[in-house]
Scaffold this motif. Sequence first.
Motif, short mmCIF file in Angstrom:
data_model
loop_
_atom_site.label_atom_id
_atom_site.label_comp_id
_atom_site.label_asym_id
_atom_site.label_seq_id
_atom_site.Cartn_x
_atom_site.Cartn_y
_atom_site.Cartn_z
N ALA A 121 -5.87 8.09 -2.87
CA ALA A 121 -6.28 7.05 -1.94
C ALA A 121 -6.26 5.73 -2.70
O ALA A 121 -6.58 5.68 -3.88
N ALA A 122 -5.83 4.66 -2.00
CA ALA A 122 -5.73 3.36 -2.66
C ALA A 122 -5.71 2.27 -1.61
O ALA A 122 -5.47 2.52 -0.42
N ASP A 123 -5.95 1.05 -2.04
CA ASP A 123 -5.83 -0.08 -1.12
C ASP A 123 -4.39 -0.34 -0.73
O ASP A 123 -4.09 -0.75 0.39
N SER A 124 -3.46 -0.13 -1.68
CA SER A 124 -2.04 -0.25 -1.38
C SER A 124 -1.31 0.92 -2.00
O SER A 124 -1.75 1.48 -3.01
N TRP A 150 -2.29 4.99 6.97
CA TRP A 150 -3.49 4.15 6.96
C TRP A 150 -4.61 4.93 7.65
O TRP A 150 -4.53 5.25 8.82
N LEU A 208 0.14 3.15 -6.84
CA LEU A 208 -1.16 2.81 -6.28
C LEU A 208 -1.58 1.42 -6.72
O LEU A 208 -1.55 1.10 -7.92
N ASP A 209 -1.98 0.60 -5.74
CA ASP A 209 -2.52 -0.74 -6.02
C ASP A 209 -1.61 -1.56 -6.96
O ASP A 209 -2.10 -2.31 -7.81
N GLY A 235 -9.52 2.77 6.46
CA GLY A 235 -9.53 1.58 5.63
C GLY A 235 -8.83 1.73 4.30
O GLY A 235 -8.92 0.85 3.45
N GLN A 236 -8.10 2.85 4.09
CA GLN A 236 -7.36 3.07 2.85
C GLN A 236 -6.01 3.70 3.14
O GLN A 236 -5.78 4.29 4.20
N ARG A 237 -5.10 3.57 2.16
CA ARG A 237 -3.83 4.29 2.24
C ARG A 237 -3.99 5.67 1.63
O ARG A 237 -4.63 5.84 0.60
N ARG A 238 -3.39 6.64 2.31
CA ARG A 238 -3.41 8.01 1.83
C ARG A 238 -2.00 8.59 1.94
O ARG A 238 -1.20 8.15 2.77
#
Length: 579
Positions: A388-391, A364, A408-409, A367-370
């Motif tokens: 990179a993604a929100d989830s 984390w 991703l997401d 503000g994003q997952r990497r």
Amino acid sequence: MNARRWVSALALLLATVGVAGCANVPLSSPVQVLRQVSEGDGAPLPPGPVDGSNPLDLVRDFVFASGSSTEKHGAARRFLAAQAAAWDDAANLTVLDGQFDTVPAPGAQDPNTGVTTIRIRGTAIGRVTSSGSFEPGQSVFQQDVTVQRSDGQWRISSLPAGVVLPMSIFRDNYRSVRIWFVDPVRRLVVADLRYVPSVPARAQAARVVELLLAGPSGALLGAAVSQLPPGAQLRSNVTFSTDGAVIVDLTRLGDLDEQSRSLLAAQVVLSLAEVNVSRVRLLADGEPLLAGRPDLTREDFSSLYAEMQAGADVPGLVVAGGHVRQLTGAEPGSALPGPMGNGAFDVESAASTGDGHRIAAVTWQGGQRRLLISGGGGEGGVEAAPLAADSMSRPSWTPTGTEVWTVLDSSVVARVLVDGAGSARTAQVNADELAALGPIADLRLSRDGMRVAAVVGGSLYTGAVARSIDGEVAIRNIRRLRPAELGEVVAADWRSAESIVAITRGPDLLVGQVSVDGLVVAQVLGNNLTPPLTAIAVAANRPLLVTDQSGVWSFAGGDQAAWRQVIGGAPDGVPFYPG
């Protein structure tokens, strides 16, 4: 039968035939879901119809007798009237769960007229195809057969093509075998689960060769290939030599280089080893397929297995509290040395390669997952993948350790190449067929690299990893595994190439093991665990690991009567084994 009774009954059944049930989880890679076969051929045929049977009992006894495939289901044919002599018993084989009924069909005539219709009613869990592969598909099942009185006895005069068997009868009369094919990319052998009749045992070798010549099952089409070309055939029947070898003489093989011949030999020898053939005399047009090596055993091909087997020195790990931590050793729960464990990154989940040299971690940041990869160069030994993604789902490595996959997401399956040809880079996976089923919560590559297990919309699915010559990768041949028994699935992992273990939200089955084709489900002991469960990690010859509301727990089967806590106070723990 409700879910609790079904699972309990099936788990007890499977525990007696070699599948994990309750406190008996198999620790070896192969999954023998059905009973082993003796060397003899002398199993008696089921009895024929009982004089004076009523139509309901006659049809029920016919179903039981259909378990024996000997002499084209000769035992079952004794229940047929002359009008049904053309019954096509080879069309398909439907497997029902543990219970079925025979009832009068709606509108059936009065038995006093001499003709009536009986309905076979139950729940189908799938079918066994003519290629011996099981295709899952749960549905309400009903089939009508016509019965007539002749010379004072009821006999079946009309019935649909195919065979219907409850699971218990299928188990008693068929056995699982692995038919071996080839990973076209790595040129290694991979298993394809099939089912063959138990009796006569001496006929199994010929059946195995027949299945090999027919090619991979539908589940692996486009993913695995055969070194046997389409025109290949037997030059003579499969026979046993006087010194105990099985003789397989093939023809129309075309021009094969040395590696292709070795892979073809591995396919034949390893497949025949599944039916207790210890030595194969493999010939091509009467001459040894491998020059100077007329007789071959499975030990000759031990280097060709595709399934990754992590060594005992490659530990399982866990992500908890933002750190990658030790699971074993003097201080379980202590942070792993280096940037993945020292707090430099806020880690949410991770995966290690089979040799343990690389770790891929979902972090984390900003503000994003990497996705970060340690051991792959970059500052501090950590390289950032261009994702990179929100989830982002927990990562999963291919057996080569050159690709890591994540979702991703909940919708896009991404793979990152770390093959030494420069910086980590992304590549596409065509997962449209899988994503169309719903949000993808979890995705795991099998340790032979040929399949994925995915949790989509709360259900467990498998799919084949199809790779084209030009490098394109797609997930094909999607199969949904046993939704009625598993219920809402949270996460899953591969115990072997033939077996998956899943955790669920259901009160009746917290942890369940299912064969890769969905034929068999077995309940794993759930005591000591406090649901809901949130994470799972399994691997061949390793204890099962799950996370509940208090921490990470371990279960090794055998004499172990309850789960044991490995790390307490870690309800966010995400354990992982190599892969």
